[in-house]
Structures are given as C-alpha cells and as structure tokens.
Design a protein around this motif. Structure first.
Motif, PDB file in Angstrom:
ATOM      1  N   LEU A 244       2.356   6.568   5.285  1.00 53.18           N
ATOM      2  CA  LEU A 244       1.624   6.357   4.028  1.00 53.18           C
ATOM      3  C   LEU A 244       0.491   7.366   3.882  1.00 53.18           C
ATOM      4  CD1 LEU A 244       1.691   4.445   1.614  1.00 53.18           C
ATOM      5  CD2 LEU A 244       0.048   2.973   2.798  1.00 53.18           C
ATOM      6  N   ASN A 245      -0.091   7.783   4.992  1.00 50.44           N
ATOM      7  CA  ASN A 245      -1.182   8.756   4.978  1.00 50.44           C
ATOM      8  C   ASN A 245      -0.662  10.122   4.515  1.00 50.44           C
ATOM      9  OD1 ASN A 245      -3.892   9.583   5.434  1.00 50.44           O
ATOM     10  ND2 ASN A 245      -3.265  10.569   7.343  1.00 50.44           N
ATOM     11  N   VAL A 246       0.592  10.483   4.942  1.00 52.07           N
ATOM     12  CA  VAL A 246       1.209  11.735   4.494  1.00 52.07           C
ATOM     13  C   VAL A 246       1.400  11.711   2.983  1.00 52.07           C
ATOM     14  CG1 VAL A 246       3.311  13.156   4.619  1.00 52.07           C
ATOM     15  CG2 VAL A 246       2.328  12.189   6.716  1.00 52.07           C
ATOM     16  N   ILE A 247       1.929  10.591   2.480  1.00 45.63           N
ATOM     17  CA  ILE A 247       2.144  10.447   1.021  1.00 45.63           C
ATOM     18  C   ILE A 247       0.814  10.569   0.287  1.00 45.63           C
ATOM     19  CG2 ILE A 247       2.935   8.909  -0.816  1.00 45.63           C
ATOM     20  CD1 ILE A 247       4.879   7.678   1.249  1.00 45.63           C
ATOM     21  N   LYS A 248      -0.197   9.913   0.835  1.00 41.10           N
ATOM     22  CA  LYS A 248      -1.521   9.935   0.201  1.00 41.10           C
ATOM     23  C   LYS A 248      -2.040  11.364   0.119  1.00 41.10           C
ATOM     24  CE  LYS A 248      -5.116   8.469   2.541  1.00 41.10           C
ATOM     25  NZ  LYS A 248      -6.146   9.505   2.520  1.00 41.10           N
ATOM     26  N   SER A 249      -1.859  12.139   1.217  1.00 37.89           N
ATOM     27  CA  SER A 249      -2.338  13.542   1.260  1.00 37.89           C
ATOM     28  C   SER A 249      -1.603  14.401   0.252  1.00 37.89           C
ATOM     29  CB  SER A 249      -2.168  14.093   2.680  1.00 37.89           C
ATOM     30  OG  SER A 249      -2.552  15.449   2.737  1.00 37.89           O
ATOM     31  N   ASN A 250      -0.277  14.231   0.187  1.00 36.79           N
ATOM     32  CA  ASN A 250       0.534  15.013  -0.762  1.00 36.79           C
ATOM     33  C   ASN A 250       0.114  14.767  -2.208  1.00 36.79           C
ATOM     34  OD1 ASN A 250       2.044  16.239   1.271  1.00 36.79           O
ATOM     35  ND2 ASN A 250       3.679  14.665   1.202  1.00 36.79           N
ATOM     36  N   LEU A 251      -0.041  13.495  -2.556  1.00 35.89           N
ATOM     37  CA  LEU A 251      -0.373  13.170  -3.948  1.00 35.89           C
ATOM     38  C   LEU A 251      -1.790  13.595  -4.320  1.00 35.89           C
ATOM     39  CD1 LEU A 251       1.308   9.648  -4.388  1.00 35.89           C
ATOM     40  CD2 LEU A 251       2.042  11.839  -5.351  1.00 35.89           C
ATOM     41  N   SER A 252      -2.687  13.572  -3.363  1.00 33.70           N
ATOM     42  CA  SER A 252      -4.073  13.962  -3.677  1.00 33.70           C
ATOM     43  C   SER A 252      -4.166  15.448  -4.042  1.00 33.70           C
ATOM     44  CB  SER A 252      -4.986  13.638  -2.495  1.00 33.70           C
ATOM     45  OG  SER A 252      -4.666  14.455  -1.388  1.00 33.70           O
ATOM     46  N   LYS A 253      -3.220  16.255  -3.491  1.00 30.28           N
ATOM     47  CA  LYS A 253      -3.247  17.688  -3.750  1.00 30.28           C
ATOM     48  C   LYS A 253      -2.706  18.035  -5.136  1.00 30.28           C
ATOM     49  CE  LYS A 253      -2.968  18.940   1.145  1.00 30.28           C
ATOM     50  NZ  LYS A 253      -2.140  19.529   2.211  1.00 30.28           N
ATOM     51  N   ILE A 254      -1.892  17.148  -5.705  1.00 29.58           N
ATOM     52  CA  ILE A 254      -1.319  17.452  -7.031  1.00 29.58           C
ATOM     53  C   ILE A 254      -1.847  16.528  -8.111  1.00 29.58           C
ATOM     54  CG2 ILE A 254       0.805  18.430  -6.050  1.00 29.58           C
ATOM     55  CD1 ILE A 254       2.164  15.741  -6.600  1.00 29.58           C
ATOM     56  N   ALA A 255      -2.806  15.653  -7.759  1.00 30.76           N
ATOM     57  CA  ALA A 255      -3.302  14.632  -8.690  1.00 30.76           C
ATOM     58  C   ALA A 255      -3.938  15.239  -9.932  1.00 30.76           C
ATOM     59  CB  ALA A 255      -4.297  13.721  -7.982  1.00 30.76           C
ATOM     60  N   SER A 256      -4.506  16.455  -9.796  1.00 31.50           N
ATOM     61  CA  SER A 256      -5.229  17.058 -10.915  1.00 31.50           C
ATOM     62  C   SER A 256      -4.308  17.639 -11.977  1.00 31.50           C
ATOM     63  CB  SER A 256      -6.172  18.140 -10.398  1.00 31.50           C
ATOM     64  OG  SER A 256      -5.412  19.163  -9.731  1.00 31.50           O
ATOM     65  N   PHE A 257      -3.011  17.719 -11.678  1.00 34.72           N
ATOM     66  CA  PHE A 257      -2.089  18.357 -12.608  1.00 34.72           C
ATOM     67  C   PHE A 257      -1.703  17.469 -13.796  1.00 34.72           C
ATOM     68  CE2 PHE A 257      -0.612  20.861  -8.674  1.00 34.72           C
ATOM     69  CZ  PHE A 257      -1.608  21.811  -8.856  1.00 34.72           C
ATOM     70  N   SER A 258      -1.808  16.162 -13.649  1.00 32.10           N
ATOM     71  CA  SER A 258      -1.516  15.276 -14.792  1.00 32.10           C
ATOM     72  C   SER A 258      -2.139  13.897 -14.527  1.00 32.10           C
ATOM     73  CB  SER A 258      -0.001  15.142 -14.995  1.00 32.10           C
ATOM     74  OG  SER A 258       0.575  14.337 -13.981  1.00 32.10           O
ATOM     75  N   SER A 259      -2.310  13.168 -15.624  1.00 36.54           N
ATOM     76  CA  SER A 259      -2.884  11.821 -15.486  1.00 36.54           C
ATOM     77  C   SER A 259      -1.916  10.900 -14.745  1.00 36.54           C
ATOM     78  CB  SER A 259      -3.205  11.228 -16.868  1.00 36.54           C
ATOM     79  OG  SER A 259      -2.047  11.165 -17.689  1.00 36.54           O
ATOM     80  N   GLY A 260      -0.601  11.111 -14.959  1.00 37.15           N
ATOM     81  CA  GLY A 260       0.379  10.277 -14.263  1.00 37.15           C
ATOM     82  C   GLY A 260       0.317  10.475 -12.774  1.00 37.15           C
ATOM     83  N   LEU A 261       0.219  11.742 -12.324  1.00 38.17           N
ATOM     84  CA  LEU A 261       0.114  12.025 -10.891  1.00 38.17           C
ATOM     85  C   LEU A 261      -1.196  11.482 -10.331  1.00 38.17           C
ATOM     86  CD1 LEU A 261       1.531  15.674 -10.853  1.00 38.17           C
ATOM     87  CD2 LEU A 261       2.642  13.596  -9.978  1.00 38.17           C
ATOM     88  N   ASN A 262      -2.217  11.549 -11.150  1.00 43.45           N
ATOM     89  CA  ASN A 262      -3.527  11.031 -10.718  1.00 43.45           C
ATOM     90  C   ASN A 262      -3.452   9.516 -10.495  1.00 43.45           C
ATOM     91  OD1 ASN A 262      -6.479  11.472 -10.260  1.00 43.45           O
ATOM     92  ND2 ASN A 262      -6.602  10.039 -11.987  1.00 43.45           N
ATOM     93  N   ASP A 263      -2.757   8.819 -11.432  1.00 43.79           N
ATOM     94  CA  ASP A 263      -2.590   7.345 -11.284  1.00 43.79           C
ATOM     95  C   ASP A 263      -1.831   7.018 -10.010  1.00 43.79           C
ATOM     96  OD1 ASP A 263      -3.939   6.894 -13.615  1.00 43.79           O
ATOM     97  OD2 ASP A 263      -2.128   6.626 -14.850  1.00 43.79           O
ATOM     98  N   LEU A 264      -0.768   7.797  -9.723  1.00 45.18           N
ATOM     99  CA  LEU A 264       0.013   7.559  -8.508  1.00 45.18           C
ATOM    100  C   LEU A 264      -0.848   7.763  -7.270  1.00 45.18           C
ATOM    101  CD1 LEU A 264       3.471   9.229  -9.308  1.00 45.18           C
ATOM    102  CD2 LEU A 264       3.037   6.822  -8.783  1.00 45.18           C
ATOM    103  N   SER A 265      -1.671   8.782  -7.300  1.00 46.61           N
ATOM    104  CA  SER A 265      -2.552   9.072  -6.165  1.00 46.61           C
ATOM    105  C   SER A 265      -3.511   7.904  -5.920  1.00 46.61           C
ATOM    106  CB  SER A 265      -3.328  10.373  -6.422  1.00 46.61           C
ATOM    107  OG  SER A 265      -4.229  10.633  -5.362  1.00 46.61           O
ATOM    108  N   GLU A 266      -4.061   7.362  -6.990  1.00 42.61           N
ATOM    109  CA  GLU A 266      -5.018   6.244  -6.860  1.00 42.61           C
ATOM    110  C   GLU A 266      -4.312   4.977  -6.349  1.00 42.61           C
ATOM    111  OE1 GLU A 266      -6.828   5.837 -10.666  1.00 42.61           O
ATOM    112  OE2 GLU A 266      -8.168   7.568 -10.400  1.00 42.61           O
ATOM    113  N   ARG A 267      -3.085   4.757  -6.831  1.00 46.99           N
ATOM    114  CA  ARG A 267      -2.346   3.575  -6.385  1.00 46.99           C
ATOM    115  C   ARG A 267      -2.029   3.666  -4.886  1.00 46.99           C
ATOM    116  NH1 ARG A 267       2.515   3.064 -10.535  1.00 46.99           N
ATOM    117  NH2 ARG A 267       3.045   1.318  -9.153  1.00 46.99           N
TER     118      ARG A 267
END
Length: 551
Positions: A244-267
């Motif tokens: 889960l930590n790997v997933i969290k790291s991956n999403l945090s790096k692309i979270a700024s590219f869209s609001s949808g990715l940002n929501d996934l990162s926060e979840r």
C-alpha cells in the motif's frame, strides 16, 4: 311537592292534565270512578313495573308525567350521585311504548327503574289501610324517634364511624386470611429469594458474560488468526502495508496532473492511515490475550447458574429474574410485617369503637329523653281519633353490638284495650288501628322533619262522627308543613281541603273515560251534600255541606 300531573292513554284515562297547590288536597268520587287509576299512574311514575295491559290503546304510547317542586328536599347530593341535572322544578316522565317496552326520564335524562324508585320514595309517600306495616318496623320507629330527638347530627357521625369501623374490620380479615396463605408459602419464598439474592444479578450481565466466555474458550484460534493477520500486514516485500505504501508513493507523484488523480492519492493516504491504525489495534488485542483456565471455568459456572435460574423460573432474561426477586422481597417482607399491620389495625379499631361508644351514648340519652314525650303525644292523638284506651309500652335497651343507627334495640309494644296485655304492633293491632297509628305518627313527624308529599288512600275507612272531624283537623295541621292528599269518602275530611278534586266517569263517543276535575265552590257544596245524603240531595244536606265548608 307535586305541582302537576299529566296522564295520556292509561287505563280508562284518555288524557288528563291537572295542577296542584300546597296544603290539604282532597279527592272524592264514587266507588269505581277511577281513584285507584290515579294511584296506579303515580305508582308507575315512582318506579313500579309496567306492562301493556295498563295502556288504554295498545297501538299508542302511554305517557305519565309529574312536575315536582323539590327546592326544600335537599336532594342535590342525590342528583350528583345519580349523575343527573338538578332542577328545583324537576320533571319525571314514564313512557310505555306499543311494543310493551317501558322508559323512564328525570329532567329528560333516561334513568333505570331503580333510580326512579329511589327518587320517588323521597317525593311521595302513599298510605292505605293495606300499606301501613311500615309503622311496625323497628327502622321506622327509630327514624321517627330520632327526628323528634333531634339526633340527626349524632346519627350521621355514628354512621360515618361505623362505616370506617367496618372498613378496618374488613382489612383485618383480609390480612389474617393473607397471613395464613403467605405463611404457608413463606419458607419456600424465602428459599427462592435467598437463591436469587445470592446470585447477585445485574442487568445486561448475560451478554457480557457470554462474550467473555466465548473469548476465553476460543483463545488459541483468536491468537492464531490475529497473528496471521498481523503477518499479512507487516510482512516484508509482500506485506499489505509495504504494498500500500508503494501505491501511495506512485499516486502522490502524479496527483498534481488532475483532480481525479489527486482524489485517488488522498483516498489511498486515508486507507494507509486506517491500515496503520488497524495494525496497532491488532497488536494491542494480541497483547491482551492470555489463556486463563480459571476465568473460563468461572464464566462457565456463572453462565450455567443464570441458565438454571431462567429455566427454574420460566423466564428468558436477567431483567425478569430481577423483577421476580423484587416481588419475592415484597412477599417475604409483607409476610414478616403482617402481624404488626394486623395489630396496628386492631388498635385503630379500638379507638374507633371508643368514639362510636361515645356517640352512641349521646344518641341513647336523646332517645331516652324523647321516648316518653313521643308516646304521650301519640296516645293523645289516638284518643282524639277514637282510640281512648290505646297505650304503648316502649323501652330502649343498650347492647354490645353496633347496629346501623346506634347500639340499642327498641321494644315498641301496643295495647288497644284498657287492662289488655301488650304485644308487637304487627301482631295485636288491626288494620284500622294501624292506619290511625300511622297517621298520628306522620302528624307528629311532620313537625320535625321535611316529609315528602303524603297521599292517604281511604285511610279513614270505618271512621265517622267526631273522630272524622278530628282526623280532618289532623290532616289540616299536617298540611301546614307539607303537601297532603286525601282520597276520602268522608264529607268532614273532603270539606277540610283547601282544594277538592272529583274523579268521575264520562261516556265520550261510546267510550267510558275517567276524568278529574277541580271543583268550584258551588260544585263542592253539591259534591259534599251528595256524600252526606246520597244522589237525592236534600236541603238539609246542602245546609250541612255549607256548614262543613264554613260558607
């Protein structure tokens, strides 16, 4: 007093409406003219049972209505008890329908015959030679004596005390009966109560106890499953936490590219935090687990105890056992305090009896003082009514018992002949003698109590001459204090009435009907003259009639 009477479709009466005044009212008429019909109609009005045979035309309704002035009768309490509207001018109505059904009304409110009769007894008192046995009863004799003695206040106080004494006595009897029942059950109830009290029952305990028992009984499986779960979360490389930590790291790096990715990162971040918290809790739960065979045995024994109690008392919850415990406590406590309660009530009864004795003593003194005065006055009136040797021998005897109106018995003995032996009124007095005794007593009583309207129905039968004049004077004196009706064949009494009514039969359209008419002065002269000399009225009869009427 009776102010008015309306009768429709009753026996030979087709329709009759008449008003009455105060004082002495005399009613005359030939034998068979229908005087008894008036009393029959009044009887229905006062609560007697009716049937269709008393209706003139069975296809029509029979109605009898009386208007009464009751302002001086102190009947407000009676009307309240019967839930009726009180009016100083009260209207009583009785109806017999073509179906034969009877209805009764007081001030337009439907009432039972029992209620109607209870009120009727307070409004009209009918006396005939065949209805004088009341004078022979001890209750009536005491009623008269107490009215003359002015003992109403003491009698009322005594009756209140007697009612209270009977209530206490009933309570004692009930407690004694209960004590016998409770005593038989006492030992068993005490055993059951001790068993429940020793169990120290607590509301909600069963659920908590069952959970503790299940945990201790399955502790090895719980430890195994918790340890396995912790391993899955914390294992290196393939542990849920690392993945889960790997997933969290991956999403945090692309979270700024869209609001949808940002929501996934926060979840994912929230899930990671929650998983971390779950990991800590799993470790805590594992740390708390410790096999304890002794606690498990205690929990098992407690559960078995509670189960046995539920089965024994046929209940399904601890709360029901607690309620049962309280009920048993009350029963045991009540049994233990019954003797004390009985003793307390008996002491209260002794106090009430002492008070009753005091009031009964006051009543006795008043009665004893009044009795010879009453007897003397009664004998004087009877002497004037043609019973010169009438004599009474009365005695009051105090008793230990508490009667409804005091602690005495009254021996009221009578002799009609000089030198004759005394005996009970109902055994030694003739019908005519009882009639005169009754009218004498009522005449005395009317001066001391507010009596209802009195109707004398040919109570003067067998009386003539000077005695008739004395009886007429007696009725006239009574009428100063109450309304008196006299249905009579005696001209002396008829002439003494302030108003005189004649009952007669009349043929109308080939049908015989009974009528009632208020006579004017001339009609009274002729009616009384006819009573004196018959149908062929002579001049001397007219003169005699005018003399009786004081014209």
């Amino acid at each position: 007093m009776l102010r008015g009477l309306s009768i429709k479709n009753f026996a030979l009466i087709e329709q009759l409406q008449v008003s009455f005044d105060t004082g002495l009212i005399t009613i005359t008429g030939e034998t068979g003219a229908g005087k008894s019909l008036l009393l029959g109609a009044l009887g229905l009005l006062l609560g007697k049972r009716a049937d269709l045979s008393s209706v003139k035309d069975s296809s029509k309704k029979c109605t009898i209505e009386g208007v009464f002035d009751i302002a001086h009768y102190e009947l407000v309490a009676f009307f309240e008890e019967e839930d009726l509207d009180y009016e100083n001018e009260t209207i009583i109505r009785r109806e017999i329908l073509p179906s034969g059904k009877s209805r009764a009304f007081i001030n337009d409110t439907p009432v039972t015959l029992q209620s109607l009769a209870a009120l009727g007894a307070k409004l009209i008192d009918i006396h005939s030679q065949h209805q004088t046995l009341e004078v022979t009863t001890t209750d009536f004799q005491f009623e008269v004596l107490d009215a003359l003695a002015g003992a109403a206040r003491e009698i009322k106080s005594y009756k209140r005390g007697l009612k209270l004494l009977k209530e206490k006595e009933k309570e004692v009897n009930n407690l004694v009966a209960n004590r016998e029942v409770f005593t038989k059950e006492y030992e068993y109830n005490t055993f059951l109560l001790k068993e429940l009290e020793d169990a120290k029952l607590q509301s909600g305990e069963l659920k908590e106890l069952e959970e503790r028992h299940d945990r201790l009984n399955n502790i090895e499986e719980i430890q195994e499953r918790l340890s396995g779960s912790i391993a899955i979360v914390t294992s290196e490389e393939i542990g849920v936490s690392d993945q889960l930590n790997v997933i969290k790291s991956n999403l945090s790096k692309i979270a700024s590219f869209s609001s949808g990715l940002n929501d996934l990162s926060e979840r994912i971040q929230s899930i990671y935090i929650e998983l971390d918290d779950i990991q800590v809790t799993l470790l805590d739960e594992l740390d708390k687990l410790e096999a304890d065979p002794q606690q498990l045995e205690q929990a098992s024994q407690r559960l078995q105890l509670l189960h046995n109690l539920q089965v024994k008392h046929n209940v399904s919850t601890i709360d029901e056992l607690i309620i049962l415990t309280q009920e048993l406590q009350e029963k045991v406590s009540k049994t233990e305090s019954l003797s004390e309660d009985i003793e307390k009530l008996k002491n209260e009864m002794i106090t009430i009896q002492s008070q009753l004795d005091e009031v009964a003593g006051k009543i006795h003194k008043k009665r004893k003082k009044t009795l010879p005065v009453f007897i003397k006055e009664l004998e004087d009136i009877l002497q004037a009514l043609g019973m010169p040797n009438a004599s009474f021998n009365a005695e009051l005897k105090l008793q230990d018992n508490y009667f409804s109106n005091g602690k005495e018995i009254l021996e009221f003995l009578f002799s009609a002949n000089k030198g004759g032996s005394y005996g009970e009124l109902k055994k030694v007095a003739s019908g005519g003698e009882l009639s005169r005794i009754m009218i004498a007593i009522k005449a005395i009583l009317s001066r001391y109590a507010q009596l209802p309207t009195i109707i004398f129905d040919e109570i003067d039968t067998g009386v003539s001459g000077e005695v008739a004049h004395k009886m007429a004077d007696l009725m006239m004196n009574m009428s100063k204090n109450l309304q008196v009706f006299s249905i009579t064949h005696l001209p002396q009494i008829a002439a003494n009435g302030q108003n005189q009514y004649k009952v007669y039969k009349e043929d109308i359209d080939n049908t015989t009907v009974t009528q009632l008419k208020l006579l004017d002065e001339n009609e009274r002269v002729r009616e009384i003259a006819e009573m004196i000399g018959g149908k062929n009225i002579s001049d001397s009869a007219i003169t005699h009639a005018r003399s009786l009427l004081k014209l």
